[in-house]
Design a protein around this motif. Structure first.
Motif, PDB file in Angstrom:
ATOM      1  N   GLU A   1     -21.681   5.438 -14.220  1.00 19.15           N
ATOM      2  CA  GLU A   1     -20.724   4.659 -14.480  1.00 19.15           C
ATOM      3  C   GLU A   1     -20.273   3.665 -13.436  1.00 19.15           C
ATOM      4  O   GLU A   1     -19.341   2.746 -13.981  1.00 19.15           O
ATOM      5  CB  GLU A   1     -19.643   5.589 -15.230  1.00 19.15           C
ATOM      6  N   ASP A   2     -20.756   4.112 -12.416  1.00 23.73           N
ATOM      7  CA  ASP A   2     -20.132   2.861 -11.144  1.00 23.73           C
ATOM      8  C   ASP A   2     -20.841   1.675 -11.344  1.00 23.73           C
ATOM      9  O   ASP A   2     -21.921   1.586 -11.760  1.00 23.73           O
ATOM     10  CB  ASP A   2     -20.474   3.224  -9.783  1.00 23.73           C
TER      11      ASP A   2
ATOM     12  N   SER B   1     -13.252   7.244  -7.292  1.00 23.85           N
ATOM     13  CA  SER B   1     -13.866   8.189  -6.464  1.00 23.85           C
ATOM     14  C   SER B   1     -13.326   9.030  -5.229  1.00 23.85           C
ATOM     15  O   SER B   1     -13.434  10.200  -5.000  1.00 23.85           O
ATOM     16  CB  SER B   1     -15.203   7.527  -5.957  1.00 23.85           C
TER      17      SER B   1
ATOM     18  N   LYS C   1     -12.118  -4.513 -11.349  1.00 25.15           N
ATOM     19  CA  LYS C   1     -12.195  -3.158 -10.711  1.00 25.15           C
ATOM     20  C   LYS C   1     -11.328  -3.172  -9.581  1.00 25.15           C
ATOM     21  O   LYS C   1     -10.842  -2.075  -9.353  1.00 25.15           O
ATOM     22  CB  LYS C   1     -13.838  -3.042 -10.056  1.00 25.15           C
TER      23      LYS C   1
ATOM     24  N   SER D   1     -14.036   4.104 -12.112  1.00 27.09           N
ATOM     25  CA  SER D   1     -14.700   4.284 -13.553  1.00 27.09           C
ATOM     26  C   SER D   1     -13.818   4.367 -14.630  1.00 27.09           C
ATOM     27  O   SER D   1     -12.737   5.213 -14.159  1.00 27.09           O
ATOM     28  CB  SER D   1     -15.896   5.255 -13.301  1.00 27.09           C
ATOM     29  N   SER D   2     -13.859   4.549 -15.848  1.00 24.97           N
ATOM     30  CA  SER D   2     -13.199   4.882 -16.860  1.00 24.97           C
ATOM     31  C   SER D   2     -13.253   6.352 -17.089  1.00 24.97           C
ATOM     32  O   SER D   2     -14.125   7.086 -16.622  1.00 24.97           O
ATOM     33  CB  SER D   2     -13.714   4.536 -18.348  1.00 24.97           C
TER      34      SER D   2
ATOM     35  N   LYS E   1      -7.969   5.323 -14.903  1.00 22.45           N
ATOM     36  CA  LYS E   1      -9.225   5.171 -14.479  1.00 22.45           C
ATOM     37  C   LYS E   1      -9.629   6.230 -13.361  1.00 22.45           C
ATOM     38  O   LYS E   1      -8.775   6.640 -12.680  1.00 22.45           O
ATOM     39  CB  LYS E   1      -9.431   3.992 -13.888  1.00 22.45           C
TER      40      LYS E   1
ATOM     41  N   THR F   1     -14.995   3.453  -5.457  1.00 23.16           N
ATOM     42  CA  THR F   1     -15.490   3.024  -6.752  1.00 23.16           C
ATOM     43  C   THR F   1     -14.521   3.432  -7.817  1.00 23.16           C
ATOM     44  O   THR F   1     -13.709   4.376  -7.526  1.00 23.16           O
ATOM     45  CB  THR F   1     -16.882   3.676  -7.086  1.00 23.16           C
TER      46      THR F   1
END
Lengths: 340, 340
Positions: free
Chosen positions: B321-322, B174, B89, B261-262, B171, B259
């Motif tokens: 998703e996070d 946020s 991540k 995510s995909s 990706k 954050t």
């Protein structure tokens, strides 16, 4: 001339960001009654996406520079994937990379010729030798190198006979683009480089002498076209310049884009110029003619959120064009209302 | 290809790693002298002489995997232990931030200024340690020397190669989504208008030249509002970089906006195989470079203090998703030096 969005063509792999990353091949039907079909090539790292559209059927494939599987070696990454049509009517696909270049049958089905470029050892130099810039002049294939040379090869009508003929010296920095007038078959080659030097060579089959040298010098020349008596260059500083191809004198300069120009193309019959830039705009211009020496912008399209890296007309009338964008696995097409 | 991508990648990715870490240490109210020690220890490893010698050599671009190894080792070298998922991540955040900065840079020169923005901000993290500030100054000096005399075209090629490295990495982050800098597809929003790239002219003029070099101008309509280019940023050890890309975007945001995510579009990265001998030689060369660069540190004391720090938010109202994960920070030091 108003262009509106046409069909989007899906690619298997996304487009790499280098200038000139879209090529179009118009395949004329062999019989009189057969309509022509279109093929597109867009490079992704070490391979070229190839899309062939015939009679509404779309076939997608890819051609690796090396090996059967996708390579991780950055040396095999492409600088160009371009079709060359020769005077003999033969068409080949040329893949230029950081290792050298390969000549393949037009559909990528087999390798015709492979050429590795070895770095010339120079004390203190860290430059590697790569291929960039591809053009067909008559039955000669011309390929540019990062050493500033243009290598000339004769291609046989069939088979894998490719013979090195000569090396054109004139540039001292890496070649960025080669151009020829393959539409009319005129035997003339033009080249440009990272420093902003443009050279018109005349027939590379006959002579190694450069005919005209233009030194712009403040910005690299990234793309080049030869059309009728004009040489047209696109530059990193967003300028498009039109020169007299017989003597190199500058005729027109257009402050066309706000960022690097990545591609220029000419619709031969209509006398239209397409310029595509990192500023996300694709613009269409009318070129000077014997009766009208003015240049006009006919259309400008902003393609939002796309870093445009390639642009090509799909026909000689200029009623359709296509663009590619970095990190996008699609080709966007645009058309006028009266496009076929 | 460009042989000059590594220093830019090292300082931008490394800088982003330190930005994220600094923000988390502050958000978690870790004692200031401990937080500064974490930062200083990592920086000392990053800017160790042996590492810089390897860094400032012209060389081929590394793979994403090799770069990840470098930063994983750096993160682990002094006091941090990250589990695999946390490192994934963290690295995703680092890559997306650098991709954003390089993409939005209008030229290769601006990418150099982005790297120096990272070094400037890192210097600020070092507090009043002259030793560490001098290390940053030294790195800036070496950086400037390494890139001096490199042409605009070669710098743009470097920028294109970095973009190619991060191609298909999309990706969602946020902080970018919140600021409307990124779309749900993971692709970034490209701003239109504003200052033109350095060396460019504001679009909208066509100049017609005569034989003696004089010209007449005409204007044409441009779809966006452009202004003159910004002043040139400074590459000196200390100077005004002009661009704001590469500054610490986490400095003024809430912790939950770090954050990743995909993206909503699942574009699987195509299969990669090392099939040819040249690519396995390339892989060996990369491993050898990593060996020379990566730092091994032995803990110098027998006592260990541990406490847990959340590297990324674990707020319950985050999107599904996070992911949540935890970092253990291990201090190696004599007990007497540390008091709670």
């Amino acid at each position: 001339m108003a262009y509106s969005k046409g069909p989007t063509i899906a690619l298997k792999y996304s487009a790499s960001p280098f200038p000139g990353n879209l090529e179009v091949l118009v395949l004329r039907g062999e019989d009189q009654g057969q309509s022509s079909s279109l093929a597109y090539a867009v490079a992704h790292r070490g391979l070229a996406n190839v899309v062939h559209i015939a009679s509404g059927v779309c076939t997608t494939s890819h051609v690796n520079f090396e090996g059967k599987e996708k390579s991780r070696d950055a040396a095999t990454y492409l600088t160009q994937a371009k079709w060359c049509q020769f005077q003999s009517k033969r068409t080949v696909l040329v893949l230029a990379s950081y290792k050298g270049f390969k000549v393949m049958e037009w559909d990528g089905s087999s390798v015709v010729y492979s050429h590795d470029l070895q770095p010339t050892p120079t004390p203190g130099s860290q430059r590697e030798c790569f291929a960039r810039g591809v053009a067909a002049v008559g039955n000669a294939l011309c390929v540019g190198t990062s050493e500033g040379a243009v290598l000339v090869f004769q291609i046989a009508t069939k088979g894998s006979e490719v013979a090195f003929t000569q090396r054109l010296e004139g540039h001292t920095s890496p070649i960025t683009c080669l151009a020829s007038d393959s539409y009319t078959g005129a035997l003339q080659l033009a080249s440009c480089d990272e420093e902003g030097v443009l050279i018109i060579w005349g027939n590379p089959n006959k002579s190694t002498e450069s005919k005209v040298v233009i030194r712009e010098m403040e910005s690299p020349c990234t793309s080049l076209c030869l059309w009728r008596n004009f040489l047209i260059g696109g530059f990193g500083n967003g300028l498009v310049r039109i020169y007299d191809a017989t003597n190199g004198s500058k005729l027109v300069e257009i402050a066309a884009h706000a960022r690097w120009i990545n591609s220029l193309d000419v619709a031969y019959d209509a006398g239209l110029l397409l310029s595509v830039s990192e500023d996300s705009t694709a613009a269409v211009w009318s070129l000077p003619t014997p009766t009208n020496q003015k240049v006009s912008q006919l259309g400008s399209l902003t393609i939002t959120n796309k870093l445009l890296c390639g642009g090509r007309f799909c026909n000689t009338k200029g009623t359709r064009f296509a663009v590619s964008a970095y990190d996008n696995a699609e080709i966007l097409t645009f058309r006028t209302a009266n496009a076929e | 290809m460009s042989l000059r991508t590594l220093p830019v990648l090292f300082f931008t990715l490394g800088g982003e790693m330190l930005y994220i870490l600094e923000q988390r240490l502050t958000a978690q109210k870790v004692l200031p002298d401990r937080a500064v020690k974490v930062m200083r220890d990592i920086l000392s490893r990053m800017l160790e002489e042996r590492c810089l010698v390897e860094l400032f050599r012209p060389q081929k671009v590394l793979t994403k995997r090799s770069l990840r190894s470098i930063f994983e080792q750096l993160a682990h070298s002094s006091i941090m232990k990250l589990n695999h998922s946390a490192m994934d991540k963290l690295y995703d955040l680092m890559m997306m931030a650098v991709k954003y900065q390089v993409l939005l840079s209008k030229s290769g020169e601006e990418v150099l200024l982005v790297s120096l923005n990272h070094l400037d901000t890192i210097r600020g993290f070092m507090g009043n340690s002259k030793e560490h500030c001098d290390m940053v100054d030294n790195a800036c000096r070496l950086f400037k020397e390494f890139y001096s005399g490199v042409s605009s075209a070669q710098l743009m090629l470097m920028r294109h190669m970095i973009l190619e490295l991060f191609q298909d990495t999309n990706k969602r982050v946020s902080i970018f989504l919140k600021n409307k800098a990124q779309m749900q597809s993971g692709h970034f929003v490209l701003p239109l208008g504003g200052p033109v790239a350095h060396g460019c002219e504001v679009p909208g003029t066509i100049r017609y030249y005569t034989e003696d070099g004089s010209y007449t101008s005409e204007k044409f309509v441009v779809g966006h509002s452009y202004q003159e280019a910004e002043p040139t940023g400074s590459l000196e050890v200390k100077g005004n970089r002009i661009t704001t890309l590469g500054l610490n975007m986490y400095a003024t945001v809430n912790p939950e906006h770090t954050t990743v995510s995909s993206s909503s579009q699942n574009r699987p990265e195509p299969e990669i195989a090392e099939s040819s001998s040249s690519s396995s030689q390339h892989a060996k060369a990369e491993l050898a470079l990593l060996e020379r660069m990566l730092i091994r540190q032995q803990p110098s004391s027998t006592s260990v203090e541990k406490f847990r720090v959340n590297l990324f938010s674990d707020e319950e109202d985050e999107e599904d998703e996070d992911m949540k994960f935890v970092v253990s920070i291990v201090f190696f030091s004599p007990l007497s030096c540390f008091c709670f």
